[in-house]
Scaffold this active site. Structure first.
Site: not given
Length: 278
Positions: A228, A189, A121, A254, A129, A105
């Protein structure tokens, strides 16, 4: 195999497939100073994440999130694209990869120059809002938070200890004594504000999911970078590729959830490998 040999295999992978879909995760952004979610075994670090339904129904949960976000956001705001992000943008411009789906993100792919991109994401640099659906720049909300909560700026309770930032823009700080924290509100608002990201417990918007699945359908191979794949929203793309006999390669330090599906895996940092592909 050493890194050069593994890189040669990845180069062959890119040459053999004309529409490679790249799926990126938090491991790509660690070289930009943004921490990873998980260790090398795929185990999540830190406390449990905030759940979207809890955020929307509980003012106490919103207060905790925004106070921690105020402390952690400067890490993301100050991060810059690294050599891995720039390499992917160059590979896209050269026609060597088809598109990117990122689970991150942080907005760094866009800043590096990637164009055919889906931020699965969301993007932490926007604030939505929930009432009028206006999207506000996160930096403006940050400035409001600092002015409204001067006791939490450097020199105040949070400022005495540098908090541990997290990859989704908040920080590991204890806030039990901060019950008077002032929540941000929509300047249009007066409504409730939420970061324009997908919280745990929430669904990715239907159109975004459809667009991502369309890219997966168009692809003839998948390259996983710095993920992962423990979260299903990312793992599903490896699973779909395997079900349609599309080869999967990965650059990841990993374990991944899809290790049994990956045909070529380079256990190295993306920032070391991707520039070699360019």
């Amino acid at each position: 195999m050493n890194l050069n040999q593994q890189t040669d295999h990845l180069l062959t992978f890119l040459h053999q497939h004309q529409r490679v879909l790249v799926l990126t995760g938090a491991g790509l952004s660690t070289a930009s100073g943004i921490p990873d979610y998980r260790d090398k075994d795929g185990v999540r670090r830190g406390r449990n994440p905030i759940q979207g339904p809890d955020f929307r129904k509980s003012e106490a949960v919103r207060r905790r999130y925004w106070a921690r976000s105020m402390a952690g956001y400067p890490t993301l705001a100050g991060a810059a694209p690294n050599a891995g992000h720039r390499a992917l943008a160059e590979l896209e411009a050269a026609g060597r990869i088809h598109a990117i789906i990122t689970q991150n993100v942080d907005g760094l792919h866009q800043r590096a120059g990637s164009r055919k991109l889906i931020e699965l994401h969301g993007n932490i640099h926007g604030v939505l809002c929930l009432d009028c659906r206006m999207v506000h720049p996160r930096i403006g909300i940050q400035n409001w938070l600092l002015e409204a909560n001067p006791s939490l700026v450097p020199g105040g309770p949070v400022g005495e200890v540098v908090p541990e930032a997290r990859p989704d823009g908040d920080a590991e700080v204890e806030l039990d004594e901060f019950q008077d924290f002032h929540l941000p509100y929509c300047s249009v608002c007066g409504g409730t504000l939420q970061p324009d990201v997908i919280f745990f417990g929430d669904n990715i918007p239907a159109q975004r999911t459809a667009d991502a699945l369309q890219l997966a359908d168009e692809a003839d191979a998948v390259l996983v970078v710095g993920s992962s794949l423990m979260v299903f929203s990312g793992y599903r793309f490896a699973k779909l590729a395997a079900q349609t006999n599309k080869p999967i390669a990965a650059i990841n330090l990993g374990k991944t959830r899809a290790d049994d599906l990956i045909g070529l895996k380079v256990e190295a940092s993306a920032v070391d490998v991707l520039p070699l592909l360019v």
